[in-house]
Design a protein around this motif. Structure first.
Motif, mmCIF file in Angstrom:
data_model
loop_
_atom_site.group_PDB
_atom_site.id
_atom_site.type_symbol
_atom_site.label_atom_id
_atom_site.label_comp_id
_atom_site.label_asym_id
_atom_site.label_seq_id
_atom_site.Cartn_x
_atom_site.Cartn_y
_atom_site.Cartn_z
ATOM 1 N N GLU A 1 0.852 -1.189 0.000
ATOM 2 C CA GLU A 1 0.000 0.000 0.000
ATOM 3 C C GLU A 1 0.887 1.238 0.000
ATOM 4 O O GLU A 1 1.770 1.372 0.845
ATOM 5 C CB GLU A 1 -0.911 -0.022 1.239
ATOM 6 N N ASP B 1 -2.799 -3.389 -2.851
ATOM 7 C CA ASP B 1 -3.512 -2.241 -3.412
ATOM 8 C C ASP B 1 -3.444 -2.295 -4.945
ATOM 9 O O ASP B 1 -2.426 -2.687 -5.518
ATOM 10 C CB ASP B 1 -2.875 -0.953 -2.896
ATOM 11 N N LYS C 1 -12.186 0.193 -1.200
ATOM 12 C CA LYS C 1 -11.919 1.204 -0.184
ATOM 13 C C LYS C 1 -13.111 2.161 -0.052
ATOM 14 O O LYS C 1 -13.809 2.390 -1.033
ATOM 15 C CB LYS C 1 -10.668 1.997 -0.561
#
Length: 229
Positions: free
Chosen positions: A9, A53, A105
């Motif tokens: 991330e 991510d 997210k």
């Protein structure tokens, strides 16, 4: 040995938050800030699971996933993708590339933890323990029950979380502040002596038989769970 999770991330604050919460859950967590770093870290040490991510500098998450699936040594590593992309087509693309699960997210930590447990239970069943044994103590996280030497031990919710945390790190000494942070949370103000009260209750519940006291007090340091004394 704790399950090892690699969190990839580039948003530093989110990476730190994920690391903090996953370590509270009992995982060994490593961080990578971009796709290149993630691929190098996987080569150096194969993780048990990757939280990845989608949007990353240098090499995208999708490309990292694709490359991991191409290599025999990392082909079967579970991957959970995190992304701001919520379209069905993006979800399908991520899963088709080889991700085992997909979360949009902002990420709920409780949902991420549940997804990690589910993926590990399915793909690495030995790492997703619903029941943990240390010596003659068995804790069942699903039924929320504790047994010692075959007898059921009745614990309050705080004592249960405290025992669970100590059982995840047998022999390790934790200060009162560390236990407060892990069991009560860093955003809750509780006096350090509260730990002593709950340790006392836990001891009383565990020591109803003639078995040795499994909780060791280390003067000026804290507490540890020792099952081999």
């Amino acid at each position: 040995m704790l399950p090892n999770i690699l969190v990839v991330e580039d948003e530093e604050s989110l990476a730190t938050l994920l690391q903090y919460n996953l370590e509270k859950e009992g995982y060994d967590v490593a961080l990578a800030g971009d796709g290149d770093e993630a691929l190098l870290m996987v080569e150096e040490k194969l993780p048990d699971l990757v939280v990845l991510d989608w949007m990353l500098p240098k090499v995208s998450g999708i490309e990292v996933c694709r490359r991991l699936r191409q290599k025999p040594e990392s082909r079967n590593v579970p991957i959970i993708m995190l992304t701001a992309r919520g379209e069905d087509s993006d979800r399908v693309r991520g899963l088709d590339t080889g991700a085992d699960d997909y979360l949009v997210k902002p990420v709920s930590m409780s949902e991420l933890s549940a997804r990690i447990r589910a993926v590990l239970r399915r793909l690495r069943p030995g790492l997703a323990e619903d029941s943990v044994r240390r010596g003659d103590i068995v804790i069942d996280r699903i039924a929320h029950r504790v047994r010692r030497a075959g007898s059921e031990i009745h614990l309050g919710p705080t004592e249960f979380r405290l025992l669970d945390y100590l059982m995840m790190h047998p022999g390790r000494v934790f200060s009162r502040e560390q236990l407060l942070d892990a069991v009560w949370g860093s955003d809750v103000y509780v006096e350090a002596r509260t730990v002593d009260v709950h340790i006392g209750r836990l001891r009383k519940a565990l020591n109803t038989t003639e078995a040795d006291d499994p909780i060791r007090t280390v003067r000026s340091a804290g507490y540890a769970l020792d099952m081999d004394r």
